[in-house]
Design an enzyme around this catalytic site. Sequence first.
Site, PDB file in Angstrom:
ATOM      1  N   CYS A  79     -63.918  81.277  89.579  1.00  0.00           N
ATOM      2  CA  CYS A  79     -63.146  81.414  90.744  1.00  0.00           C
ATOM      3  C   CYS A  79     -62.178  82.392  90.882  1.00  0.00           C
ATOM      4  CB  CYS A  79     -62.197  80.029  90.361  1.00  0.00           C
ATOM      5  SG  CYS A  79     -61.379  79.049  91.825  1.00  0.00           S
ATOM      6  N   HIS A 172     -65.309  75.891  88.304  1.00  0.00           N
ATOM      7  CA  HIS A 172     -64.556  75.917  86.977  1.00  0.00           C
ATOM      8  C   HIS A 172     -65.331  75.288  85.810  1.00  0.00           C
ATOM      9  CE1 HIS A 172     -60.388  77.487  87.990  1.00  0.00           C
ATOM     10  NE2 HIS A 172     -60.918  76.881  89.357  1.00  0.00           N
ATOM     11  N   GLU A 174     -65.467  75.574  82.890  1.00  0.00           N
ATOM     12  CA  GLU A 174     -64.414  75.170  81.819  1.00  0.00           C
ATOM     13  C   GLU A 174     -63.724  74.092  81.897  1.00  0.00           C
ATOM     14  OE1 GLU A 174     -63.530  77.332  84.390  1.00  0.00           O
ATOM     15  OE2 GLU A 174     -61.636  77.307  84.508  1.00  0.00           O
TER      16      GLU A 174
HETATM   17  N1  GLN Z   1     -57.298  80.246  95.364  1.00  0.00           N
HETATM   18  C1  GLN Z   1     -57.430  81.274  94.137  1.00  0.00           C
HETATM   19  C2  GLN Z   1     -57.262  82.699  94.333  1.00  0.00           C
HETATM   20  O1  GLN Z   1     -58.111  83.123  95.147  1.00  0.00           O
HETATM   21  C3  GLN Z   1     -58.283  80.821  92.884  1.00  0.00           C
HETATM   22  C4  GLN Z   1     -58.335  79.216  92.613  1.00  0.00           C
HETATM   23  C5  GLN Z   1     -58.778  79.002  91.405  1.00  0.00           C
HETATM   24  O2  GLN Z   1     -58.994  80.288  90.569  1.00  0.00           O
HETATM   25  N2  GLN Z   1     -58.825  77.708  90.827  1.00  0.00           N
HETATM   26  O3  GLN Z   1     -56.766  83.365  93.538  1.00  0.00           O
END
Ligand code: GLN
Length: 193
Positions: A79, A172, A174
Amino acid sequence: MKKIGVLALQGAFVEHIALLNHLKVEAVPIRLPQELRGLDGLIIPGGESTTIARLMKEYDLMAPVRELALDGFPIMGTCAGMVLLAKNVSGINSETLEAMDIGVKRNAFGRQVDSFETDLEIPAIGEPHFHAVFIRAPHIEQAGDGVEVLAQLPNGVGVAARQGKMVALAFHPELTSDLRLHAYFMSIVHGER
Ligand code: GLN
């Protein structure tokens, strides 16, 4: 036994450490540049990419992690971690590692559906489909020649990719109990893939 560092400046690092421990992998939180020594791989967790980027600069981690990435060190970003690995990011002013030849759009799913879960087909780990949790996730807009897109949504948008020993996931793993993507990363760390 392999030792994996999990960048622990902000975000979901505790969950990654727990999941690696389930795989009987030694996992340590990383907050300082000297803690990068002796690692076999690194995970950059989800969180807020702008915050993680700012703290990486402040803690003098941006340059050494970039150097590791350019040296072919195994790194998995999830992410916000995917955002940090990307060469090009739309929707961010912060510096990133610019390590993977992917263009990524931050918060790509917008406000209406900012979080969702879906079962993804990921041929690299086989069946069954992987239950993927997306939280204000990025997606892949463009991938260079050396990049293998590992998973796409039904509309064709890339959400997982590998380049060399780096793996970027928009979701995610995890936050689920499915260990297969961490096991996949560990097989890269072991040089088996
Ligand atoms: N929207 C976040 C970002 O771009 C990422 C979100 C996440 O890691 N769950 O930093």
